[in-house]
Design a protein around this motif. Structure first.
Motif, PDB file in Angstrom:
ATOM      1  N   PRO A 150       4.004 -87.729   7.452  1.00  0.00           N
ATOM      2  CA  PRO A 150       3.169 -87.636   8.601  1.00  0.00           C
ATOM      3  C   PRO A 150       4.147 -87.978  10.045  1.00  0.00           C
ATOM      4  O   PRO A 150       3.821 -87.582  10.877  1.00  0.00           O
ATOM      5  N   ASP A 151       5.545 -88.452   9.522  1.00  0.00           N
ATOM      6  CA  ASP A 151       6.115 -89.003  10.818  1.00  0.00           C
ATOM      7  C   ASP A 151       6.775 -87.704  11.399  1.00  0.00           C
ATOM      8  O   ASP A 151       7.164 -87.521  12.533  1.00  0.00           O
ATOM      9  N   GLU A 152       6.875 -86.673  10.574  1.00  0.00           N
ATOM     10  CA  GLU A 152       7.344 -85.239  11.029  1.00  0.00           C
ATOM     11  C   GLU A 152       6.311 -84.458  11.902  1.00  0.00           C
ATOM     12  O   GLU A 152       7.014 -83.713  12.611  1.00  0.00           O
ATOM     13  N   ILE A 153       5.197 -84.850  11.751  1.00  0.00           N
ATOM     14  CA  ILE A 153       4.089 -84.165  12.478  1.00  0.00           C
ATOM     15  C   ILE A 153       4.440 -84.519  13.946  1.00  0.00           C
ATOM     16  O   ILE A 153       4.357 -83.514  14.954  1.00  0.00           O
ATOM     17  N   ASP A 154       4.542 -85.622  14.253  1.00  0.00           N
ATOM     18  CA  ASP A 154       4.730 -86.305  15.618  1.00  0.00           C
ATOM     19  C   ASP A 154       6.172 -85.910  16.006  1.00  0.00           C
ATOM     20  O   ASP A 154       6.578 -86.558  17.178  1.00  0.00           O
ATOM     21  N   GLY A 155       7.098 -85.530  15.202  1.00  0.00           N
ATOM     22  CA  GLY A 155       8.554 -85.082  15.460  1.00  0.00           C
ATOM     23  C   GLY A 155       9.520 -86.455  15.565  1.00  0.00           C
ATOM     24  O   GLY A 155      10.412 -86.716  16.049  1.00  0.00           O
TER      25      GLY A 155
END
Length: 176
Positions: A150-155
């Motif tokens: 999920p952290d990758e979604i927000d960059g």
């Protein structure tokens, strides 16, 4: 003077159906002990209703109701912000960008399989070995779809990735 719904409608010059609708909207109060309408009170309420309707104000919403609705909206916004901070909620644009990027990478890796596998399988006569090679290659490509952070979604980088990078930097410093 207490009147029934039909008499109230005739006095106000409206249909009984409209009188019933206005009662359902909370305009006319029924006098409980006698089961009827107080004519003087209903006429006054109807006049106020018509004045408010003409001036564009809603007669049925009080200041307290507006404030309560405003507070409810603020509460919902706060809950959404909290869920976003907890990584339980993401912006639609971020999710779209993340999924587009992930699917493009998947397509690229999938299209690169035939030439790669052709080189590995060329000359192999054992059917089981060929199937195993193809299966391993497909599982490796499909594994990318299974990875979700999920952290990758927000960059953003996850905490574990940051720790790994910090640990990796220390090891590199020691080697030099």
């Amino acid at each position: 003077m207490i009147v029934n719904q039909k008499e109230l409608a005739q006095c106000l010059g409206i249909s009984t159906r409209r009188a019933r609708q206005l009662k359902d909207e909370g305009l006319f109060k029924v006098n409980q002990p006698v089961k009827g309408y107080l004519l003087a009170q209903c006429v006054q309420e109807y006049i106020e209703y018509k004045i408010n309707a003409e001036t564009g104000r809603r007669a049925s919403i009080s200041k307290e109701e507006v404030q309560a609705e405003h507070e409810e909206v603020k509460k919902q916004i706060s809950l959404l912000k909290l869920r976003k901070l907890r990584r339980e909620l993401h912006e639609a644009a971020d999710v779209e960008a993340y999924l587009s990027d992930m699917l493009i990478r998947f397509k690229t890796r999938l299209l690169a399989l035939p030439p790669k596998l052709a080189m590995e399988i060329a000359g192999e006569e054992d059917l089981n070995m060929i199937m195993q090679t193809i299966r391993k290659a497909l599982e490796a490509v499909l594994g990318e779809l299974a990875e979700y952070n999920p952290d990758e979604i927000d960059g953003l980088q996850s905490v574990t990735e940051l720790e790994e990078e910090e640990g990796g930097d220390d090891e590199e410093d020691e080697v030099d």
